[in-house]
Design an enzyme around this catalytic site. Structure first.
Site, PDB file in Angstrom:
ATOM      1  N   GLY B 325      23.363  54.866 -13.302  1.00 11.01           N
ATOM      2  CA  GLY B 325      24.163  53.685 -13.614  1.00 11.01           C
ATOM      3  C   GLY B 325      23.307  52.586 -14.230  1.00 11.01           C
ATOM      4  N   SER B 326      23.672  51.358 -13.913  1.00 10.73           N
ATOM      5  CA  SER B 326      23.032  50.203 -14.559  1.00 10.73           C
ATOM      6  C   SER B 326      21.565  50.050 -14.188  1.00 10.73           C
ATOM      7  CB  SER B 326      23.778  48.933 -14.176  1.00 10.73           C
ATOM      8  OG  SER B 326      25.133  49.064 -14.513  1.00 10.73           O
ATOM      9  N   THR B 327      21.085  50.801 -13.186  1.00 11.37           N
ATOM     10  CA  THR B 327      19.676  50.634 -12.830  1.00 11.37           C
ATOM     11  C   THR B 327      18.761  51.098 -13.955  1.00 11.37           C
ATOM     12  OG1 THR B 327      19.661  52.786 -11.727  1.00 11.37           O
ATOM     13  CG2 THR B 327      20.064  50.858 -10.335  1.00 11.37           C
ATOM     14  N   LYS B 329      19.172  50.120 -17.020  1.00 14.64           N
ATOM     15  CA  LYS B 329      19.225  49.107 -18.086  1.00 14.64           C
ATOM     16  C   LYS B 329      17.870  48.449 -18.367  1.00 14.64           C
ATOM     17  CE  LYS B 329      24.164  48.225 -17.864  1.00 14.64           C
ATOM     18  NZ  LYS B 329      25.196  47.425 -17.162  1.00 14.64           N
TER      19      LYS B 329
END
Lengths: 375, 641
Positions: B325-327, B329
């Site tokens: 997921g967004s980790t 980014k």
């Protein structure tokens, strides 16, 4: 009888040694005492230092010696007179055992008389040679073929009755006791060898009549390693015990085979292996020397006996004693199949010892009741 | 009668008898000679053979199992120990009637049908004359009761031995692992001589990975036994070499805090010291009690563990593959900077969704109304998806996956416990090989926000975070800090092992990302702002929420409406203190919902305890000693990464 004569006789009586007065034979008695002491020492070790075993064996030895002394007091003529009755009684008891005997260890051997249990087959070890000797001695020796055949019948009947119990060891001993009388009676060597050959040929027939466990014993004897944990275990462990004893033995109480329970029946039938392990070949030589002395003394007594009955009986008793030794040692060393024959006077156990001591009592009686005749 | 007497020739008969008596004597002596020859053969010629056989009878060579090494945490707290107990053993060959004996034993000792079934199974593959265990962990009363009746049971005996015990029970089980009975399969892979007499072998975790060190070397003793197999005395003995004790870098308290913080949630927490790769906590939830496995677990309990929908035996920390997921980014952002594709000050407009040319599919932002104008910093702080869709598209899948590769996202980290799985950074080649399809640009978009094919394990996220915190220097994560010889108490410290460092283009790009991650926690709009409150140190972090299932176009995600199993995974990666990172952490809460709300507070608790309690305590310990402590003096020898 004058006073002088009476006094002379009393003096003579006084001069008689203790042994003469109790009708014992000193060399024989000494040998038997040595064997008894050996027995107690080996038993103490083989039983795992159980003092009550020693007590019981001592009591049995004591009873044995008492019976021996008691029989030694009797005149051989008395035995001869009793012989037919004893034999008839023995046959009757053997039949009774087969009909109403008590089963012990898978065989009918015992007769319960209420107050004590009695093994009639033991009695036959003496009654059979006595009977054969009685039958042959009143006629010129060597016996005629007809009389020989009759004598063989006298041996075969009790042998078969005992074998039927089944007790092969005792049956063989009883038969051999009778056969020894025949051999001593002077039958020709040619006849002896011929019948030996016939018996060897008859072995397969005997095999046919054997019980399962008896066949097993023979098979085990032929190849003990085949079943090292089952039937072969006894003989393998026995050979290990004897072999590991070496020349000098592991020392008294130090036999690992017997002390650690690897050796089965180490107090009874296999006591020789326990002895061999702890005392080695030198210990065995000493033991066999004592046994040989007993045999030599016995044969001397037999040949000095004054009538055929005594001679034949004495010779048979001595040779039966030897057969015990030979079969037992042969069995524990793996030379012979395992048949339940104890090492005479050393193995733990009562009945056979009583019979053996009774035999020695008869020997002493024969030796000490000779009439002093000029030769 | 008188007639016969007259015919008898006494003299001749006497002579005949004497000759026969002499013959009898000679035959007797001859037969005795035969016996003596036989005895000579046995006692002299074959004496050596029989002496050996006799010794073989009485002397048995018995294996003495070594004492298994203990496992401690970094503070010397015991995590795995050996406790003494008694076991009932049977040498079947010495038992006449096995069933009757067992029936009889049941009057003295509690033996269940399960025990008997397991015993019969072990019996089948045991060697002859070897004792086979029937019941373990006898109570004192059972031992005493059997001792009184021992003589009745030849071939049966009670034997003292050590069994493994984990005093913290389920805590840290996925790191420490557990031991169990040696299985048939394992028998083929081990040195069976060395395991003669050993009951246990490491099955998972440290217990398995360091089996060789923990087990030790078997000893041998020669004992005298009797025919019943009872040992009478020990003749001599080669002492076994005990297994090495192991000191973990794990902190038992910290581990407890991590597990407690997870509560009833499934998931994983991995905390690493980025300075040396030490694993400080490795939690996979739910857990299970490893002590169940030591004595041989009964089938019912094992089934329950196996079949549980929560899969407590599954080590999520090293085997759980989750969409990050967004980790991811910060890593994607760093890629954009390092490739020189973005100017951090130029904004992208986020209207709540993103569309590719020639495709009417809307790629949604988690914020339906959109974030408005976003630069890289803001996009990280607020976790704007649209910014990263655009960036990912600019990067392209090839550059994107090539940049992520040195962080170890598609490889195993090499941690010292077995069973680790690799993550997956999708590439064109990978897709062609595994899906037999070309790469679509839309897939690049969702890879840019850590969705789609992208998978990584919690351990990988933690090591990648550690690498990020230390400007690309990477150390292999490891649980074991040192081994100790149990006799000499001498310790051997394990040096940190560097993995290939991530190439650094411009160090300012890294600082930029770390600053932005700090604002994720310490700014008003940061998605993890709630954990900034009361923190005595600066935290850099990134939240993540990964989709378990796709939301159809124009549908709104309402957590309450969705069964818990289908709810999003909550993630958080972070490190602290920002200026001198001492702890890097990854948290995944399965179906937890929002990363900021659920996952980041767990990380904060772990960081708090480590930075406020563990480190000051250890620093204090260092100050008290005149020379640098063992731990530090030895780390000095380690190659500097």
């Amino acid at each position: 009888m004058s006073l002088f004569e009476a006094r002379a006789e009393a003096l003579q009586a006084n001069r008689r040694t203790l042994a003469e007065r109790f009708h014992t034979d000193t060399p024989l008695l000494l040998c038997l005492l040595i064997l008894s002491v050996i027995s107690l020492f080996v038993l103490y070790s083989a039983s795992g230092q159980k003092i009550d075993v020693i007590w019981r064996q001592s009591i049995r030895l004591g009873i044995g010696f008492l019976i021996m002394l008691a029989l030694a007091q009797l005149n051989p003529a008395t035995f001869k007179r009793w012989t037919p009755w004893l034999f008839t009684l023995g046959i009757g008891l053997l039949v009774a055992v087969l009909v109403a005997g008590e089963v012990g260890k898978g065989a009918q051997r015992w007769l319960d008389l209420g107050f004590f249990r009695f093994q009639p087959s033991e009695m036959m070890k003496l009654a059979v040679p006595m009977m054969v000797a009685w039958y042959l001695s009143d006629h010129p020796l060597p016996p005629t073929l007809k009389r020989l055949a009759m004598a063989i019948l006298l041996i075969i009947i009790p042998t078969l009755l005992i074998a039927k119990q089944p007790d092969l060891g005792t049956a063989l001993l009883v038969a051999s006791a009778g056969i020894f009388v025949l051999l001593f009676s002077g039958i020709s060597w040619r006849l002896i060898f011929a019948s030996a050959a016939v018996m060897a040929a008859g072995a397969p027939v005997l095999w046919h009549f054997m019980h399962g466990y008896q066949k097993q014993r023979v098979l085990t004897f032929l190849n003990p390693e085949q079943n090292p944990l089952g039937a072969g275990y006894h003989i393998i462990q026995s050979k290990i015990a004897i072999g590991s004893g070496g020349l000098y033995g592991k020392g008294w109480l130090n036999g690992t085979q017997s002390q650690l329970n690897f050796l089965p029946e180490r107090s009874t039938d296999f006591i020789f292996a326990a002895y061999a392990e702890e005392f080695g070949l030198f210990g065995i030589l000493a033991l066999l020397a004592v046994y040989l002395l007993v045999i030599m003394r016995g044969l001397l007594i037999a040949s000095q006996a004054q009538d055929s009955y005594s001679r034949l009986l004495a010779g048979s008793i001595v040779m039966t004693f030897f057969i015990y030794i030979f079969v037992n040692i042969g069995m524990v060393t793996g030379l012979l199949p395992v048949v339940g024959v104890p090492l005479p006077l050393v193995s733990y156990g009562g009945t056979s010892m009583v019979t053996l001591m009774a035999g020695f009592g008869i020997l002493m009686s024969i030796h000490t009741h000779r009439k002093l005749l000029p030769r | 009668m008188a007639l016969h007497h007259t015919i008898k020739d006494h003299f001749r008969e006497t002579r005949l008898f004497t000759s026969r008596a002499v013959a009898a004597l000679l035959i007797s002596i001859g037969l005795m000679a035969v016996l003596l020859l036989r005895l000579f053969d046995l006692q002299v010629i074959k004496h050596d053979t029989y002496a050996v056989l006799s010794d073989k009878n009485r002397i048995h060579i018995r294996a003495v199992p070594p004492t298994r090494g203990l496992i401690y945490d970094r503070n010397g707290t015991l995590l795995a120990e050996n406790l003494p107990s008694y076991r009932l053993e049977v040498i079947v060959e010495q038992v006449k009637d096995l069933d009757a004996t067992i029936a009889e034993l049941r009057h003295l000792v509690d033996i269940s049908d399960d025990n008997i079934a397991a015993f019969k199974k072990r019996l089948k593959r045991s060697k002859r004359y070897k004792p086979v265990s029937l019941r373990s962990r006898l109570s004192d009363e059972e031992v005493a009761r059997f001792a009184v009746n021992r003589h009745r049971f030849p071939g049966v005996d009670t034997v003292a031995h050590l069994y493994r015990h984990y005093p913290f029970k389920s805590r840290g089980v996925h790191a420490v692992g557990y031991v169990g009975r040696i299985s048939e399969k394992e028998l083929h892979t081990i040195d069976t001589n060395n395991y003669e007499g050993s009951d246990f072998i490491g099955k998972t975790g440290i217990e398995r990975f360091y089996e060789d060190l923990l087990h030790g070397e078997v000893g041998v003793e020669r004992v005298e036994t009797n025919a019943q197999g009872r040992t009478l005395r020990v003749l001599d003995r080669d002492e076994p070499v005990p297994g090495l004790n192991i000191y973990l870098s794990l902190d038992a308290e910290l581990q407890g805090i991590a597990e407690a913080a997870m509560g009833d949630n499934n998931g994983a927490v991995v905390a690493i010291d980025p300075t040396d790769g030490s694993v400080l906590a490795l939690a996979s939830m739910p857990t299970f009690n490893p002590n169940l496995f030591v004595g041989g677990i009964d089938t019912k309990t094992y089934r329950a563990l196996q079949d549980s929908p929560d899969q407590p035996m599954f080590n999520r920390a090293i085997r759980g593959r989750y969409p990050p997921g967004s980790t991811v980014k910060p890593f994607i952002g760093l890629a954009g900077l390092e490739y020189g594709l973005i100017d951090p000050d130029i904004s992208t407009y986020c209207q709540g969704w993103y569309m590719l040319d020639g495709d009417d599919r809307k790629y949604r932002d988690w914020k339906k109304t959109g974030h408005g104008h976003m630069d890289l910093n803001q996009a990280l702080v607020e976790s704007c998806d649209v910014y990263f869709y655009d960036l990912a598209l600019t990067l392209g899948i090839d550059r994107l996956s090539a940049f992520l590769e040195p962080f170890g996202f598609s490889d195993i980290t090499g941690i010292d416990i077995s069973g680790e799985l690799t993550g997956l950074v999708p590439t064109r080649q990978w897709k062609r090989r595994h899906k037999r399809q070309p790469w679509y640009p839309g897939e690049t978009l969702i890879t840019g926000i850590g969705q789609g094919f992208f998978l990584s394990t919690p351990l990988q996220l933690a090591t990648a975070t550690a690498a990020l915190s230390h400007y690309g220097s990477q150390l292999r994560p490891r649980l074991v800090a040192a081994t100790e010889d149990p006799n000499s108490r001498e310790k051997v410290w394990f040096p940190a092992t560097p993995n290939v460092a991530v190439p650094v283009g411009d160090i300012d790009n890294w600082s930029y990302i770390i600053r932005a991650m700090t604002r994720v926690v310490h700014s008003r709009k940061g998605t993890a702002r709630r954990i900034a409150k009361g923190a005595q140190y600066k935290i850099a972090g990134k939240t993540g929420t990964s989709q378990v299932f796709g939301i159809k176009q124009d549908e709104k995600y309402v957590a309450e409406d969705i069964a818990k199993k289908l709810r999003d995974h909550a993630l958080f990666i972070g490190f602290a203190p920002v200026d001198d990172p001492r702890i890097a952490i990854a948290v995944i809460v399965e179906n937890g919902g929002s990363g900021g709300a659920i996952a980041s507070p767990i990380a904060r608790k772990v960081m708090d305890y480590y930075l406020n309690t563990v480190l000051p305590r250890e620093a204090g310990y260092i100050e008290q000693t005149t020379s640098p402590s063992n731990r530090l003096s030895n780390t000095e020898k380690e190659p500097t990464p």
